[in-house]
Design a protein around this motif. Structure first.
Motif, PDB file in Angstrom:
ATOM      1  N   GLU A 111       0.846  -1.201   0.000  1.00  7.56           N
ATOM      2  CA  GLU A 111       0.000   0.000   0.000  1.00  7.56           C
ATOM      3  C   GLU A 111       0.877   1.245   0.000  1.00  7.56           C
ATOM      4  N   SER A 112       1.894   1.228   0.866  1.00  6.91           N
ATOM      5  CA  SER A 112       2.858   2.330   0.860  1.00  6.91           C
ATOM      6  C   SER A 112       4.205   1.784   1.284  1.00  6.91           C
ATOM      7  N   GLY A 113       5.274   2.445   0.843  1.00  7.68           N
ATOM      8  CA  GLY A 113       6.614   1.978   1.187  1.00  7.68           C
ATOM      9  C   GLY A 113       7.238   1.222   0.036  1.00  7.68           C
ATOM     10  N   LEU A 114       8.169   0.353   0.362  1.00 10.38           N
ATOM     11  CA  LEU A 114       8.940  -0.344  -0.680  1.00 10.38           C
ATOM     12  C   LEU A 114       9.498  -1.665  -0.151  1.00 10.38           C
ATOM     13  N   LEU A 115       9.125  -2.738  -0.823  1.00 11.77           N
ATOM     14  CA  LEU A 115       9.689  -4.055  -0.490  1.00 11.77           C
ATOM     15  C   LEU A 115      10.624  -4.500  -1.603  1.00 11.77           C
ATOM     16  N   ARG A 116      11.366  -5.550  -1.312  1.00 11.95           N
ATOM     17  CA  ARG A 116      12.178  -6.184  -2.362  1.00 11.95           C
ATOM     18  C   ARG A 116      12.206  -7.683  -2.102  1.00 11.95           C
ATOM     19  N   PRO A 144       7.260  -1.277  -5.208  1.00 11.52           N
ATOM     20  CA  PRO A 144       6.761  -0.023  -4.633  1.00 11.52           C
ATOM     21  C   PRO A 144       5.240  -0.061  -4.493  1.00 11.52           C
ATOM     22  N   GLU A 145       4.658   1.088  -4.205  1.00 10.63           N
ATOM     23  CA  GLU A 145       3.212   1.206  -4.003  1.00 10.63           C
ATOM     24  C   GLU A 145       2.425   0.469  -5.101  1.00 10.63           C
ATOM     25  N   ASN A 146       1.420  -0.272  -4.680  1.00  8.83           N
ATOM     26  CA  ASN A 146       0.472  -0.956  -5.571  1.00  8.83           C
ATOM     27  C   ASN A 146       1.032  -2.186  -6.285  1.00  8.83           C
ATOM     28  N   TRP A 147       2.275  -2.520  -6.013  1.00  3.21           N
ATOM     29  CA  TRP A 147       2.803  -3.742  -6.603  1.00  3.21           C
ATOM     30  C   TRP A 147       2.496  -4.931  -5.694  1.00  3.21           C
ATOM     31  N   ILE A 148       2.540  -6.094  -6.323  1.00  2.00           N
ATOM     32  CA  ILE A 148       2.386  -7.331  -5.557  1.00  2.00           C
ATOM     33  C   ILE A 148       3.718  -8.053  -5.575  1.00  2.00           C
ATOM     34  N   PRO A 153      10.047   1.724   5.584  1.00  2.00           N
ATOM     35  CA  PRO A 153       8.875   1.379   6.404  1.00  2.00           C
ATOM     36  C   PRO A 153       7.655   1.326   5.490  1.00  2.00           C
ATOM     37  N   SER A 154       6.858   0.281   5.623  1.00  6.59           N
ATOM     38  CA  SER A 154       5.796   0.057   4.643  1.00  6.59           C
ATOM     39  C   SER A 154       4.507  -0.418   5.291  1.00  6.59           C
ATOM     40  N   ILE A 155       3.423  -0.192   4.572  1.00  6.92           N
ATOM     41  CA  ILE A 155       2.128  -0.782   4.919  1.00  6.92           C
ATOM     42  C   ILE A 155       1.789  -1.775   3.815  1.00  6.92           C
ATOM     43  N   VAL A 156       1.572  -3.036   4.165  1.00  6.29           N
ATOM     44  CA  VAL A 156       1.267  -4.028   3.141  1.00  6.29           C
ATOM     45  C   VAL A 156       0.044  -4.845   3.523  1.00  6.29           C
ATOM     46  N   TRP A 157      -0.644  -5.293   2.485  1.00  5.89           N
ATOM     47  CA  TRP A 157      -1.747  -6.229   2.684  1.00  5.89           C
ATOM     48  C   TRP A 157      -1.242  -7.634   2.436  1.00  5.89           C
ATOM     49  N   GLN A 158      -1.457  -8.477   3.416  1.00  5.02           N
ATOM     50  CA  GLN A 158      -1.087  -9.871   3.264  1.00  5.02           C
ATOM     51  C   GLN A 158      -2.308 -10.628   2.745  1.00  5.02           C
ATOM     52  N   GLU A 159      -2.121 -11.331   1.605  1.00  2.05           N
ATOM     53  CA  GLU A 159      -3.259 -12.048   1.035  1.00  2.05           C
ATOM     54  C   GLU A 159      -2.885 -13.495   0.769  1.00  2.05           C
ATOM     55  N   ASP A 160      -3.890 -14.273   0.517  1.00  6.99           N
ATOM     56  CA  ASP A 160      -3.673 -15.685   0.272  1.00  6.99           C
ATOM     57  C   ASP A 160      -3.332 -15.904  -1.197  1.00  6.99           C
ATOM     58  N   LYS A 161      -2.185 -16.521  -1.434  1.00  6.89           N
ATOM     59  CA  LYS A 161      -1.763 -16.752  -2.816  1.00  6.89           C
ATOM     60  C   LYS A 161      -2.840 -17.460  -3.625  1.00  6.89           C
ATOM     61  N   ALA A 162      -3.233 -18.627  -3.154  1.00  2.73           N
ATOM     62  CA  ALA A 162      -4.140 -19.485  -3.914  1.00  2.73           C
ATOM     63  C   ALA A 162      -5.393 -18.719  -4.306  1.00  2.73           C
ATOM     64  N   LEU A 186      15.615   1.883 -15.281  1.00  7.70           N
ATOM     65  CA  LEU A 186      15.057   3.228 -15.112  1.00  7.70           C
ATOM     66  C   LEU A 186      13.649   3.307 -15.701  1.00  7.70           C
ATOM     67  N   ALA A 187      13.453   2.622 -16.831  1.00  6.46           N
ATOM     68  CA  ALA A 187      12.133   2.638 -17.462  1.00  6.46           C
ATOM     69  C   ALA A 187      11.117   1.852 -16.638  1.00  6.46           C
ATOM     70  N   THR A 188      11.573   0.744 -16.073  1.00  8.16           N
ATOM     71  CA  THR A 188      10.654  -0.112 -15.312  1.00  8.16           C
ATOM     72  C   THR A 188      10.272   0.508 -13.975  1.00  8.16           C
ATOM     73  N   TYR A 189      11.250   1.097 -13.315  1.00  9.83           N
ATOM     74  CA  TYR A 189      11.023   1.657 -11.979  1.00  9.83           C
ATOM     75  C   TYR A 189      11.412   3.130 -11.965  1.00  9.83           C
ATOM     76  N   PRO A 190      10.638   3.985 -12.641  1.00  9.38           N
ATOM     77  CA  PRO A 190      11.092   5.368 -12.825  1.00  9.38           C
ATOM     78  C   PRO A 190      11.344   6.120 -11.525  1.00  9.38           C
ATOM     79  N   ASP A 191      10.600   5.797 -10.484  1.00 10.43           N
ATOM     80  CA  ASP A 191      10.772   6.609  -9.276  1.00 10.43           C
ATOM     81  C   ASP A 191      11.461   5.860  -8.140  1.00 10.43           C
ATOM     82  N   ILE A 192      12.160   4.798  -8.479  1.00 14.40           N
ATOM     83  CA  ILE A 192      12.846   4.039  -7.438  1.00 14.40           C
ATOM     84  C   ILE A 192      14.298   4.494  -7.280  1.00 14.40           C
ATOM     85  N   VAL A 193      14.845   5.013  -8.368  1.00 14.47           N
ATOM     86  CA  VAL A 193      16.265   5.373  -8.386  1.00 14.47           C
ATOM     87  C   VAL A 193      16.678   6.201  -7.173  1.00 14.47           C
TER      88      VAL A 193
END
Lengths: 155, 155
Positions: free
Chosen positions: A26-31, A48-52, A72-81, A118-125
């Motif tokens: 939802e917000s923040g950044l995971l890897r 980043p935001e809105n990615w799964i 620091p991030s806010i994430v939704w944990q969901e069931d894969k299946a 850079l094209a894939t993640y324009p605002d991560i740099v």
DNA sequence: CACACTTCTTAATCTACATTAATGCACCGG
DNA sequence: CCGGTGCATTAATGTAGATTAAGAAGTGTG
């Protein structure tokens, strides 16, 4: 479906874990990243935001990847299946992205890979340290540094 | 769902085609590959007996890959949409394989990639020319030749 | 059969990137 | 305020694999 608050550096999944969950940022950044036999870390993707982000193994098999928080991030944990069953087009899209990445890794130079990043993640740099970008590109931080120096400057 | 006989060298799909079909190999051997801007051919996958081969794009989008026959083959042409909808686990498996391949391309040497190829396609080595294996590994035929020479011989 | 044609191999040279090492900086905790 | 720690950069040296070139072996075609 559960909302989680994640601290910077906090690990959500380790290699070898059995994890039936995926994470929607939802917000923040995971890897996600792997650690090779030789102990080298390779970043597989940023989320980043809105990615799964998740390990693409069956929900009951041990994972290949680590997942942690770069910010620091806010994430939704969901069931894969549950989640994936609904969304075949999204899976196909994912395969398509991976297909392109495989082909790119096979033939593109460090510079080309950097441009593609850079094209894939324009605002991560600006948000991650150089060494993580290098790790994503599959090159050393030193090599990335020279690529950036030589790079045709745009704007 | 249609049975097709394919001659050696016959092309089933070209880059840019819109192709809603996938191919299940009954006998023979297909491959998919891309051709880079610089005109270099990179084999993306081989499909021997019982494998499925297709471009992973939505059924109504132009393809990235070429598909052709390395050996005279019998293949079943099926509808992507229909087929895939049923088989989410297979899609996930595919993503997992690609995930592993991306990671491998990022960190493995030519030798390690060759060993992995042998493990993935144990009975293909004898059936395809070296240069195609090199193309699959992302190295030149010359490099493959020296890798094979230096390789720890098993049996 | 002879011929062109492709494949595979080997060796010499070149190059992109890795490795190593040194330096300058920012950030942090005492 | 100062010393540590980690990050980014630069330069030097090393190396895996690319490129180039040549020759040997195999394959199909006239």
């Amino acid at each position: 479906m559960k909302k989680i608050e994640v601290k910077k550096g906090q690990i959500l999944q380790r290699k070898g874990d059995v994890n039936s969950k995926l994470y929607r940022v939802e917000s923040g950044l995971l890897r996600s990243y792997s650690i090779s036999d030789k102990g080298k870390e390779h970043i597989y993707m940023f989320a980043p935001e809105n990615w799964i982000i998740a390990d693409s193994v069956a929900p009951d098999e041990p994972c290949d990847l680590f997942i942690d928080a770069i910010e620091p991030s806010i994430v939704w944990q969901e069931d894969k299946a549950q989640h994936l069953a609904h969304d075949v087009p999204k899976l196909i899209k994912r395969i398509n992205v991976l297909q392109k990445r495989v082909i790119m890794l096979m033939c593109a130079s460090a510079l080309e890979r950097y441009e593609h990043f850079l094209a894939t993640y324009p605002d991560i740099v600006q948000r991650v340290p150089q060494k993580m970008i290098a790790s994503y590109l599959g090159i050393t931080p030193e090599a990335l540094s020279t690529v950036r120096r030589k790079r045709p400057q745009k704007a």
